[in-house]
Design a protein around this motif. Sequence first.
Motif, PDB file in Angstrom:
ATOM      1  N   ARG A  26     139.791  26.360 -18.362  1.00  6.40           N
ATOM      2  CA  ARG A  26     139.822  25.995 -19.863  1.00  6.40           C
ATOM      3  C   ARG A  26     140.150  24.434 -19.705  1.00  6.40           C
ATOM      4  O   ARG A  26     141.224  23.653 -19.880  1.00  6.40           O
ATOM      5  CB  ARG A  26     141.295  26.425 -20.202  1.00  6.40           C
ATOM      6  N   ALA A  27     139.236  23.720 -19.084  1.00  9.05           N
ATOM      7  CA  ALA A  27     139.060  22.338 -18.741  1.00  9.05           C
ATOM      8  C   ALA A  27     138.885  21.365 -20.424  1.00  9.05           C
ATOM      9  O   ALA A  27     138.199  21.972 -21.086  1.00  9.05           O
ATOM     10  CB  ALA A  27     137.928  21.832 -18.214  1.00  9.05           C
ATOM     11  N   ASP A  28     139.777  20.571 -20.360  1.00 11.57           N
ATOM     12  CA  ASP A  28     139.907  19.621 -21.388  1.00 11.57           C
ATOM     13  C   ASP A  28     139.300  18.263 -20.957  1.00 11.57           C
ATOM     14  O   ASP A  28     138.572  17.781 -21.978  1.00 11.57           O
ATOM     15  CB  ASP A  28     141.318  19.177 -21.929  1.00 11.57           C
ATOM     16  N   VAL A  29     139.208  18.067 -19.754  1.00 11.23           N
ATOM     17  CA  VAL A  29     138.535  16.792 -19.239  1.00 11.23           C
ATOM     18  C   VAL A  29     138.028  17.230 -17.958  1.00 11.23           C
ATOM     19  O   VAL A  29     138.390  17.983 -17.057  1.00 11.23           O
ATOM     20  CB  VAL A  29     139.474  15.509 -18.856  1.00 11.23           C
ATOM     21  N   VAL A  30     136.523  16.871 -17.789  1.00 14.79           N
ATOM     22  CA  VAL A  30     135.931  16.660 -16.192  1.00 14.79           C
ATOM     23  C   VAL A  30     135.487  15.332 -15.812  1.00 14.79           C
ATOM     24  O   VAL A  30     135.260  14.580 -16.681  1.00 14.79           O
ATOM     25  CB  VAL A  30     134.555  17.605 -16.595  1.00 14.79           C
ATOM     26  N   ALA A  36     129.685  24.813 -23.130  1.00 13.36           N
ATOM     27  CA  ALA A  36     131.173  25.145 -22.921  1.00 13.36           C
ATOM     28  C   ALA A  36     131.874  25.493 -23.849  1.00 13.36           C
ATOM     29  O   ALA A  36     131.545  24.685 -25.004  1.00 13.36           O
ATOM     30  CB  ALA A  36     131.673  23.966 -21.945  1.00 13.36           C
ATOM     31  N   VAL A  37     133.094  26.278 -23.730  1.00  7.84           N
ATOM     32  CA  VAL A  37     133.740  26.661 -24.844  1.00  7.84           C
ATOM     33  C   VAL A  37     134.640  25.498 -25.432  1.00  7.84           C
ATOM     34  O   VAL A  37     134.693  25.376 -26.755  1.00  7.84           O
ATOM     35  CB  VAL A  37     134.470  27.891 -24.413  1.00  7.84           C
ATOM     36  N   ARG A  38     135.123  24.768 -24.645  1.00 11.54           N
ATOM     37  CA  ARG A  38     136.249  23.675 -25.119  1.00 11.54           C
ATOM     38  C   ARG A  38     135.618  22.350 -25.283  1.00 11.54           C
ATOM     39  O   ARG A  38     136.292  21.509 -25.630  1.00 11.54           O
ATOM     40  CB  ARG A  38     137.529  23.755 -24.229  1.00 11.54           C
ATOM     41  N   THR A  39     134.518  22.290 -25.013  1.00 12.40           N
ATOM     42  CA  THR A  39     133.686  21.006 -24.964  1.00 12.40           C
ATOM     43  C   THR A  39     134.574  19.899 -24.389  1.00 12.40           C
ATOM     44  O   THR A  39     134.949  19.098 -24.920  1.00 12.40           O
ATOM     45  CB  THR A  39     133.315  20.345 -26.423  1.00 12.40           C
ATOM     46  N   PRO A  40     134.743  19.823 -22.859  1.00 14.83           N
ATOM     47  CA  PRO A  40     135.341  18.811 -22.470  1.00 14.83           C
ATOM     48  C   PRO A  40     134.911  17.579 -22.476  1.00 14.83           C
ATOM     49  O   PRO A  40     133.860  17.292 -22.523  1.00 14.83           O
ATOM     50  CB  PRO A  40     135.338  19.235 -20.787  1.00 14.83           C
ATOM     51  N   ARG A  41     135.872  16.394 -22.542  1.00 12.27           N
ATOM     52  CA  ARG A  41     135.612  15.106 -22.348  1.00 12.27           C
ATOM     53  C   ARG A  41     135.015  14.797 -20.695  1.00 12.27           C
ATOM     54  O   ARG A  41     135.817  15.288 -19.840  1.00 12.27           O
ATOM     55  CB  ARG A  41     136.579  14.027 -22.359  1.00 12.27           C
ATOM     56  N   LEU A  42     133.843  14.281 -20.418  1.00 10.86           N
ATOM     57  CA  LEU A  42     133.285  14.018 -19.276  1.00 10.86           C
ATOM     58  C   LEU A  42     133.673  12.605 -18.985  1.00 10.86           C
ATOM     59  O   LEU A  42     133.023  11.588 -19.707  1.00 10.86           O
ATOM     60  CB  LEU A  42     131.850  14.409 -19.012  1.00 10.86           C
ATOM     61  N   ILE A  52     141.575   2.024 -10.688  1.00  8.71           N
ATOM     62  CA  ILE A  52     140.296   2.963 -11.221  1.00  8.71           C
ATOM     63  C   ILE A  52     140.804   4.085 -11.749  1.00  8.71           C
ATOM     64  O   ILE A  52     140.353   4.825 -12.844  1.00  8.71           O
ATOM     65  CB  ILE A  52     139.483   3.308  -9.991  1.00  8.71           C
ATOM     66  N   ALA A  53     141.828   4.751 -11.269  1.00  4.50           N
ATOM     67  CA  ALA A  53     142.443   6.173 -11.405  1.00  4.50           C
ATOM     68  C   ALA A  53     142.999   6.157 -12.805  1.00  4.50           C
ATOM     69  O   ALA A  53     142.866   6.766 -13.856  1.00  4.50           O
ATOM     70  CB  ALA A  53     143.555   6.729 -10.771  1.00  4.50           C
ATOM     71  N   GLU A  54     143.709   4.827 -13.130  1.00  4.16           N
ATOM     72  CA  GLU A  54     144.268   4.807 -14.642  1.00  4.16           C
ATOM     73  C   GLU A  54     143.164   4.333 -15.765  1.00  4.16           C
ATOM     74  O   GLU A  54     143.325   4.953 -16.679  1.00  4.16           O
ATOM     75  CB  GLU A  54     145.348   3.520 -14.659  1.00  4.16           C
ATOM     76  N   ALA A  55     142.116   3.721 -15.129  1.00  2.00           N
ATOM     77  CA  ALA A  55     141.023   3.725 -15.940  1.00  2.00           C
ATOM     78  C   ALA A  55     140.435   5.043 -16.515  1.00  2.00           C
ATOM     79  O   ALA A  55     140.000   5.086 -17.656  1.00  2.00           O
ATOM     80  CB  ALA A  55     140.162   2.785 -15.621  1.00  2.00           C
ATOM     81  N   ALA A  56     140.316   5.945 -15.580  1.00  2.00           N
ATOM     82  CA  ALA A  56     139.728   7.188 -15.565  1.00  2.00           C
ATOM     83  C   ALA A  56     140.694   8.088 -16.722  1.00  2.00           C
ATOM     84  O   ALA A  56     139.985   8.747 -17.675  1.00  2.00           O
ATOM     85  CB  ALA A  56     139.631   7.917 -14.307  1.00  2.00           C
ATOM     86  N   VAL A  57     141.796   8.191 -16.617  1.00  2.00           N
ATOM     87  CA  VAL A  57     142.719   8.722 -17.657  1.00  2.00           C
ATOM     88  C   VAL A  57     142.694   8.174 -18.960  1.00  2.00           C
ATOM     89  O   VAL A  57     142.608   8.747 -19.981  1.00  2.00           O
ATOM     90  CB  VAL A  57     144.236   8.414 -17.103  1.00  2.00           C
ATOM     91  N   LEU A  58     142.616   6.691 -19.235  1.00  2.00           N
ATOM     92  CA  LEU A  58     142.203   6.203 -20.284  1.00  2.00           C
ATOM     93  C   LEU A  58     140.861   6.444 -20.966  1.00  2.00           C
ATOM     94  O   LEU A  58     140.825   6.759 -22.270  1.00  2.00           O
ATOM     95  CB  LEU A  58     142.588   4.709 -20.365  1.00  2.00           C
ATOM     96  N   ALA A  59     140.095   6.411 -20.099  1.00  2.00           N
ATOM     97  CA  ALA A  59     138.613   6.969 -20.518  1.00  2.00           C
ATOM     98  C   ALA A  59     138.639   8.433 -21.013  1.00  2.00           C
ATOM     99  O   ALA A  59     137.739   8.696 -21.992  1.00  2.00           O
ATOM    100  CB  ALA A  59     137.688   6.767 -19.506  1.00  2.00           C
ATOM    101  N   ALA A  60     139.485   9.239 -20.602  1.00  2.00           N
ATOM    102  CA  ALA A  60     139.521  10.589 -20.926  1.00  2.00           C
ATOM    103  C   ALA A  60     140.272  10.824 -22.152  1.00  2.00           C
ATOM    104  O   ALA A  60     139.945  11.956 -23.094  1.00  2.00           O
ATOM    105  CB  ALA A  60     140.258  11.372 -19.731  1.00  2.00           C
ATOM    106  N   ARG A  61     141.133   9.760 -22.696  1.00  2.00           N
ATOM    107  CA  ARG A  61     141.853  10.077 -23.906  1.00  2.00           C
ATOM    108  C   ARG A  61     141.309   9.039 -25.045  1.00  2.00           C
ATOM    109  O   ARG A  61     141.832   9.427 -26.195  1.00  2.00           O
ATOM    110  CB  ARG A  61     143.360   9.712 -23.430  1.00  2.00           C
TER     111      ARG A  61
END
Length: 342
Positions: free
Chosen positions: A89-93, A137-143, A248-257
């Motif tokens: 049930r991925a929301d983000v990949v 995909a069922v939930r259309t995750p953000r990549l 980098i990790a914080e940028a990935a979180v922001l890019a997901a949201r």
Amino acid sequence: MQNPSPRPPAPDPDDRAAAEVTGDAPTVVVLGGTGCIGRHICAAFAGHGYRVVTVARHPAPRVTPHPHRSLDLRTAGPPVLRALFDDERADVVVNATDMAGATDTTGAADGGEARAAELLDANEGLSRRLVDALTGAVRTPRLVHIGTIHEYGPGDSGVPLHEDVEPAPVNAYARAKLAGSRAVLDAARSGAVNAVVLRLVNTCGPYPTPAGFAGKLLPTLRAAAVAGEPPAITVGDAMRDWIDVRDIAEAAVLAARRPVSGHAFNIGSGVCVSMRDLVGHALAAAGLPDSGVRESTGQLRSLGADWIQADIGRARALLGWSPLVPLKQSLRDMWDAGETSR
């Protein structure tokens, strides 16, 4: 250097317990979540309340807080990937893989037609399979796809690389990474998927990849400290932009949201540092003298140009992201962590 008030150094992502999540917490699936960048991305998402699932061929012994799915991403087809994302049930990949093992020398990254084909299949091939999987995909995750600054090619000395620069990569590794990023961006811009690309400059910080310059420098410093002698290090006359893995990790979180599908973002410090200064800072972090450091009179082979600096204005404006870990702190934390990623 970047910001006078950096965030406190993050705990070791391998030793920190995952943040407590509720039953309705969003889920992020991190492909390559056991690697040098992926492990920090997992820690950042967990810290923001996400349920984290790592995906790689094998679990890493020290990356323990998160559920793990063993999968060979070099061969997994779209149906297998789609089933994985739907099952979790991925929301983000996040695609944090560097599939064919980037190195810091063009010799290894440009080693003939067979190597170039392997790199292209590992990077563009996976990107296209991800796009196909996410389309159904069922939930259309953000990549969130992790690329590299080397996709642009050398650029011009003294001119920061902007996302609107027409890419002109000069080696097989960079061409393969660009092909992977383009597959993601083209699909996002057509509306087929919801995706962004982060193009990273040179990385440093705790647990660096042993394939990169920082990861090769660390054991050299360790050996010198044990021997009680200054290390013999040769550096090229080059200027590079460096970014801490936790930024980098914080940028990935922001890019997901953020609602920014179809964009590429440069993730760097926005500051150019000489290789000589970088090594000097690393030696200072290790408490070692720099008397053994010398500059090469010739050009050292590298994946990138002699002068690399990222323009990070788009990431500031659209993601609300800025680098917060100064280079000296990053190198001190790398030394304190004591080892490369495995």
